[in-house]
Enzyme design. Structure first.
Site, PDB file in Angstrom:
ATOM      1  N   ARG A  75       0.937  -1.201  -0.022  1.00  0.00           N
ATOM      2  CA  ARG A  75       0.122  -0.073   0.122  1.00  0.00           C
ATOM      3  C   ARG A  75       0.983   1.339   0.003  1.00  0.00           C
ATOM      4  O   ARG A  75       0.389   2.222  -0.633  1.00  0.00           O
ATOM      5  CB  ARG A  75      -0.734   0.008   1.427  1.00  0.00           C
ATOM      6  CG  ARG A  75      -1.988  -0.816   0.670  1.00  0.00           C
ATOM      7  CD  ARG A  75      -3.169  -0.706   2.045  1.00  0.00           C
ATOM      8  NE  ARG A  75      -4.464  -1.429   1.575  1.00  0.00           N
ATOM      9  CZ  ARG A  75      -5.234  -1.956   2.335  1.00  0.00           C
ATOM     10  NH1 ARG A  75      -4.917  -1.995   3.598  1.00  0.00           N
ATOM     11  NH2 ARG A  75      -6.281  -2.732   1.837  1.00  0.00           N
TER      12      ARG A  75
ATOM     13  N   LYS B 260     -20.779 -15.469   1.794  1.00  0.00           N
ATOM     14  CA  LYS B 260     -21.885 -15.077   2.102  1.00  0.00           C
ATOM     15  C   LYS B 260     -22.677 -14.569   0.836  1.00  0.00           C
ATOM     16  O   LYS B 260     -21.893 -13.293   0.476  1.00  0.00           O
ATOM     17  CB  LYS B 260     -22.145 -13.922   3.217  1.00  0.00           C
ATOM     18  CG  LYS B 260     -21.732 -14.805   4.866  1.00  0.00           C
ATOM     19  CD  LYS B 260     -21.671 -13.860   5.750  1.00  0.00           C
ATOM     20  CE  LYS B 260     -21.513 -14.226   7.174  1.00  0.00           C
ATOM     21  NZ  LYS B 260     -21.637 -13.190   8.064  1.00  0.00           N
TER      22      LYS B 260
ATOM     23  N   GLY C 213      -9.407  -7.276  -1.365  1.00  0.00           N
ATOM     24  CA  GLY C 213      -9.755  -8.465  -0.335  1.00  0.00           C
ATOM     25  C   GLY C 213      -9.193  -9.683  -0.836  1.00  0.00           C
ATOM     26  O   GLY C 213      -8.129  -9.890  -1.246  1.00  0.00           O
TER      27      GLY C 213
ATOM     28  N   GLY D  78     -13.707  -3.325   0.041  1.00  0.00           N
ATOM     29  CA  GLY D  78     -15.266  -2.572   0.004  1.00  0.00           C
ATOM     30  C   GLY D  78     -15.493  -1.674  -1.016  1.00  0.00           C
ATOM     31  O   GLY D  78     -16.456  -1.809  -1.495  1.00  0.00           O
TER      32      GLY D  78
HETATM   33  P1  AMP Z   1     -15.303 -13.325   1.309  1.00  0.00           P
HETATM   34  O1  AMP Z   1     -14.534 -12.424   2.198  1.00  0.00           O
HETATM   35  O2  AMP Z   1     -16.798 -13.076   1.381  1.00  0.00           O
HETATM   36  O3  AMP Z   1     -14.915 -12.825  -0.082  1.00  0.00           O
HETATM   37  O4  AMP Z   1     -14.798 -14.749   1.264  1.00  0.00           O
HETATM   38  C1  AMP Z   1     -13.745 -15.319   1.438  1.00  0.00           C
HETATM   39  C2  AMP Z   1     -13.388 -16.231   2.264  1.00  0.00           C
HETATM   40  O5  AMP Z   1     -14.414 -17.388   1.960  1.00  0.00           O
HETATM   41  C3  AMP Z   1     -12.209 -17.164   2.060  1.00  0.00           C
HETATM   42  O6  AMP Z   1     -11.246 -16.892   3.175  1.00  0.00           O
HETATM   43  C4  AMP Z   1     -12.483 -18.630   1.819  1.00  0.00           C
HETATM   44  O7  AMP Z   1     -11.716 -19.450   2.473  1.00  0.00           O
HETATM   45  C5  AMP Z   1     -13.955 -18.803   2.369  1.00  0.00           C
HETATM   46  N1  AMP Z   1     -14.597 -19.701   1.400  1.00  0.00           N
HETATM   47  C6  AMP Z   1     -14.733 -19.780   0.101  1.00  0.00           C
HETATM   48  N2  AMP Z   1     -15.400 -20.852  -0.115  1.00  0.00           N
HETATM   49  C7  AMP Z   1     -15.667 -21.321   1.052  1.00  0.00           C
HETATM   50  C8  AMP Z   1     -16.416 -22.735   1.551  1.00  0.00           C
HETATM   51  N3  AMP Z   1     -16.952 -23.434   0.556  1.00  0.00           N
HETATM   52  N4  AMP Z   1     -16.636 -22.860   2.949  1.00  0.00           N
HETATM   53  C9  AMP Z   1     -16.138 -21.936   3.728  1.00  0.00           C
HETATM   54  N5  AMP Z   1     -15.701 -20.893   3.406  1.00  0.00           N
HETATM   55  C10 AMP Z   1     -15.395 -20.806   2.134  1.00  0.00           C
END
Ligand code: AMP
Length: 401
Positions: free
Chosen positions: A37, A205, A358, A381
């Site tokens: 950064r 999510k 991210g 974000g």
């Molecule tokens: P996000 O911050 O919502 O983009 O989520 C990223 C995180 O989602 C990463 O740390 C991944 O390890 C986790 N992730 C992706 N697929 C899965 C899964 N099938 N089950 C649990 N965690 C997951």
């Protein structure tokens, strides 16, 4: 409306207040573990210094309480590292626009660099409307530059009220090179995509990415879904998801998105699942929606990876936010790797490929694909909000070209 950038500014002999994103990761001893950064802000800083300007830099770091200086969140290690990278002394003010900043800014020679202490030591920063705090910062400078893309979705004082105050005094407020590049990539992709326009969305999510899915469904040709969010869709279709991460309270929404997706929404056809959240667990590849009890989905399966790779390889534009599986834990990085490989191939074939910040940025870095795509965003974000179709007040406030 395109915005003026630091290249349009004549900084000679002027004090230029630059909002940067120096929110770097540190270990327990305070040592900086990743200085990217800081490096990203160098072109803007050098451009000011090389043309005889003075750079006064401000940033947040972590989440201090907003009640004054907390040594654990001091920008001192950042100022030191910046000095090493620039090869010149960098001063640090013990406050943010207060007496020490004023004295040091006044004494700053042309070509000099001053870093102000963490803006979040002031409660007026987050609230964004503390007149004394804002006036103190604005009084330091002849011009303002926003080069903090990672913070563009936050209307904190140093991002919004301060450039407003400088503009009210008839002084310029422009974007830095990093902000200019980020906005150009993300807004061009959305406004004028080369088709087919393929979005890849993954991560934990659905609830975090509802607005993104909705917006991208209206402009993309295909929206490929991976990560744990796929299991909520699967559950909504009546599938079995075992002990996978799902959001039962989002089933109606998932159904709505499926209905609204009119063939654009592409879901996994198979799943790599395991009986434990670990590399050494018992593993199985099953059809999507057929995850046995006691098993959880941790990655897209090989057939899905191949199907997604095919769609990606023929894309004209790709935007990607969120990994396809638990990429931090092999072998559940395979789906993310296959997708990254296809994105790299699409880039070679002339597609514009953009990785959101991210976790997606971390995944392509870790898997060695960061320099094989068109653009890796520095803002998680912020890039997500751009993909939602939102405009930033912090950019709107800058001078038009
Ligand atoms: P996000 O911050 O919502 O983009 O989520 C990223 C995180 O989602 C990463 O740390 C991944 O390890 C986790 N992730 C992706 N697929 C899965 C899964 N099938 N089950 C649990 N965690 C997951």
């Amino acid at each position: 409306m395109p915005k003026k950038s630091v290249a349009d500014l004549d900084p000679r002999g002027k004090a230029v207040l630059v909002r940067v994103d120096f929110n770097v990761p540190q270990d327990d001893s305070g040592a900086i573990t990743d200085d990217r950064r800081i490096k990203m802000a160098l072109p803007t800083i050098r451009s000011i210094l090389d043309r005889g300007g003075k750079a006064i830099l401000m940033s947040h770091l972590g989440r201090p309480a907003g009640k004054g200086l907390e040594p654990a969140f001091s920008l001192a290690p950042v100022a030191k590292r910046l000095g090493e990278l620039l090869g010149k002394p960098v001063l640090l003010a013990s406050d943010t626009g207060g007496a020490d900043s004023q004295a040091k800014a006044k004494a700053l020679p042309a070509g000099g660099v001053l870093v102000l202490e963490n803006v979040r030591f002031n409660k007026g920063e987050k609230k964004g409307d503390d007149a004394t705090y804002v006036a103190g910062l604005a009084s330091l400078a002849d011009a303002y530059v926003n080069d903090a893309f990672g913070t563009c979705h936050r209307t904190e004082a140093s991002m919004h009220a301060v450039p407003m105050a400088l503009k009210a005094l008839g002084k310029p407020a422009v974007s830095g090179f990093l902000v200019e590049k980020e906005i150009q990539y993300l807004s061009d992709a959305i406004a004028r995509p080369k088709r087919p326009f393929v979005a890849i969305l993954g991560g934990k999510k659905v609830s975090d990415k509802i607005a993104v899915i909705q917006n991208l469904l209206s402009i993309c040709d295909h929206v490929l879904i991976g990560g744990a969010m796929a299991y909520t869709f699967s559950l909504a279709q009546g599938g079995r998801t075992g002990k996978s991460l799902v959001e039962p309270d989002k089933l109606d929404l998932a159904k709505e998105l499926l209905a609204h997706g009119n063939g654009k929404l592409v879901l996994p056809v198979d799943t790599h699942c395991a009986d434990d959240f670990s590399s050494g667990a018992n593993k199985k590849i099953v059809r999507a929606g057929e995850i046995p009890d006691g098993f959880e989905g941790l990655d897209i399966g090989p057939e899905t990876a191949q199907k997604y790779a095919g769609i990606i390889r023929s894309a004209g534009t790709v935007v990607w936010n969120g990994p396809m599986g638990v990429f931090e834990m092999p072998p559940f990085d395979a789906g993310t790797k296959a997708v990254a490989d296809a994105v790299a191939d699409a880039t070679v074939k002339g597609a514009i490929t953009i990785i959101g910040g991210g976790d997606s940025a971390a995944a392509v870095e870790q898997l060695g694909y960061a320099d094989k795509v068109s653009h890796v965003s520095t803002g998680g974000g912020a890039s997500l909000e751009m993909l939602e179709g939102k405009a930033f007040a912090t950019v709107a406030v800058l001078d038009d070209k």
